[in-house]
Design a protein around this motif. Structure first.
Motif, short mmCIF file in Angstrom:
data_model
loop_
_atom_site.label_atom_id
_atom_site.label_comp_id
_atom_site.label_asym_id
_atom_site.label_seq_id
_atom_site.Cartn_x
_atom_site.Cartn_y
_atom_site.Cartn_z
N LEU A 20 0.87 -1.23 0.07
CA LEU A 20 -0.08 0.08 -0.05
C LEU A 20 0.71 1.30 -0.06
O LEU A 20 1.79 1.09 0.73
CB LEU A 20 -0.90 -0.14 1.17
N THR A 21 0.53 2.25 -0.84
CA THR A 21 1.12 3.71 -0.74
C THR A 21 0.01 4.57 -0.87
O THR A 21 -0.81 4.63 -1.98
CB THR A 21 2.04 3.66 -2.08
N VAL A 22 -0.26 5.31 0.14
CA VAL A 22 -1.25 6.38 0.21
C VAL A 22 -0.78 7.63 -0.28
O VAL A 22 0.37 8.17 -0.12
CB VAL A 22 -1.57 6.32 1.69
N SER A 23 -1.52 8.25 -1.22
CA SER A 23 -1.23 9.49 -1.81
C SER A 23 -1.17 10.55 -0.43
O SER A 23 -1.44 10.28 0.59
CB SER A 23 -2.15 10.15 -2.71
N HIS A 24 -0.32 11.76 -0.76
CA HIS A 24 0.17 12.78 0.19
C HIS A 24 -1.13 13.28 0.67
O HIS A 24 -1.03 13.70 1.89
CB HIS A 24 1.00 13.71 -0.30
#
Length: 364
Positions: A110-114
């Motif tokens: 998972l990589t959440v947007s800023h």
């Protein structure tokens, strides 16, 4: 629990690559041919799923600054062909939980947007690992991997206009810069080693990534600068992986494995290089950061902990003739949530594992 997994032939990837894929999901065969994506590979989404069971009381307001924060995490259940993975959002005490996505297979990286409004993740069912982007509010999904290749992970730029991906588009895993929809890949790394796990710097002038280019099976974290197209090594451990950058650009989080096989979570202040150990872990997952950079999030023994980074106190100890800081994690953890506290009728909690927790700002 295995620290790393391997991809079965025909495409052989060194252990560092599979560490990034996931340390817990048994990934199936990964292929090297390219073709169009079939409908059978689509992900099943459940938008704004509600729970009919009684919910525990909402205790988010007990911690100042966390009233608008929500937890985003993966629950993995079963193994092999029976594996199911759920992307779940909940209040900090596990209340008001709902399933955002379900995969009959593995869902990871998972990589959440800023801005905390969308999340990029990898999912694999029976075929190639694919990249997906999910709008957290609307539930809209976008496939970011238009060709049949091994897509290991992706990272959305802070301005949400570009995407960094790690993929085997040219057989060997490399890092590419693409449009926000995953199209028009531009190759950035060219190395016989494995280059994966890109994470944008907050100023968008570069990114960090993992590579074992200076030592087979001994990956390290590097920084890539767009202007100079040069890389700089940031770590010097025995085995370093799973980098995470705080949105304010102050902290680098990663995991390190020593020669004895002990896995440790580590924080590194980018401005000074100061290293702080968060202690050993049962998961090969680094601590993640909230969108404002004030909080850290980790998972241990099926429990999620939220850390106030400003409260990290440390004691000095010497190890390998180097001065290191050992943060007292207990004193900095301001909130905890156990998987046993989660009430979701769709998931049998008894045989589930909680992974990759993120903290996002969200208004219902």
């Amino acid at each position: 629990m295995a620290f790393m997994r391997y991809i079965r032939p025909p495409f052989i990837v060194k252990p560092v690559a599979m560490l990034v894929l996931t340390s817990m999901a048994a990934i199936g065969g990964v292929h090297s041919a390219h073709a169009a994506i079939s409908d059978d590979d689509s992900i099943s989404l459940v938008t704004r799923s509600t729970v009919n069971q009684p919910q525990p009381p909402n205790r988010d307001s007990e911690v100042d600054g966390l009233s608008s924060e929500r937890l985003l995490f993966v629950i993995e259940q079963g193994a092999g062909k029976a594996r199911a993975s759920y992307l779940v959002m909940a209040h900090l005490d596990g209340s008001n939980a709902r399933i955002l996505a379900k995969v009959s297979g593995a869902l990871f990286n998972l990589t959440v947007s800023h801005d905390g409004q969308s999340v990029v993740f990898t999912q694999q069912q029976q075929s190639f690992p694919q990249l997906w982007r999910l709008d957290i509010k609307t539930g809209q999904q976008t496939l970011l991997s238009p060709t049949r290749a091994n897509y290991f992970s992706g990272s959305l730029s802070p301005d949400k206009q570009q995407l960094l991906i790690a993929a085997s588009l040219t057989d060997n895993p490399e890092i590419f810069l693409t449009k926000v929809d995953g199209s028009e890949p531009q190759q950035l790394t060219y190395d016989a080693a494995i280059d994966i796990a890109p994470q944008w710097l907050s100023n968008q002038q570069g990114f960090v990534f993992i590579s074992d280019r200076e030592g087979l099976y001994h990956p390290q974290i590097y920084r890539y600068d767009f202007a100079s197209q040069q890389t700089v090594r940031l770590t010097n451990g025995h085995y370093v992986a799973n980098p995470k950058i705080s949105p304010d650009g102050q902290w680098l989080s990663y995991i390190a494995k020593d020669p004895q096989g002990i896995i440790t979570r580590v924080l590194q202040r980018l401005s000074t290089g100061e290293i702080q150990s968060l202690g050993s872990t049962d998961l090969a997952e680094a601590m993640t950061f909230s969108n404002n950079g004030h909080w850290g999030v980790y998972s241990q023994d099926n429990t999620i902990g939220i850390v106030d980074l400003a409260k990290l106190t440390s004691v000095q100890s010497k190890k390998n003739n180097r001065q290191r800081s050992e943060p007292i994690l207990q004193t900095a953890t301001v909130a905890r949530f156990s998987l046993n506290e989660l009430a979701l009728a769709e998931i049998e909690i008894s045989d589930a594992i909680i992974r990759e927790p993120q903290l996002i700002e969200y208004t219902d």
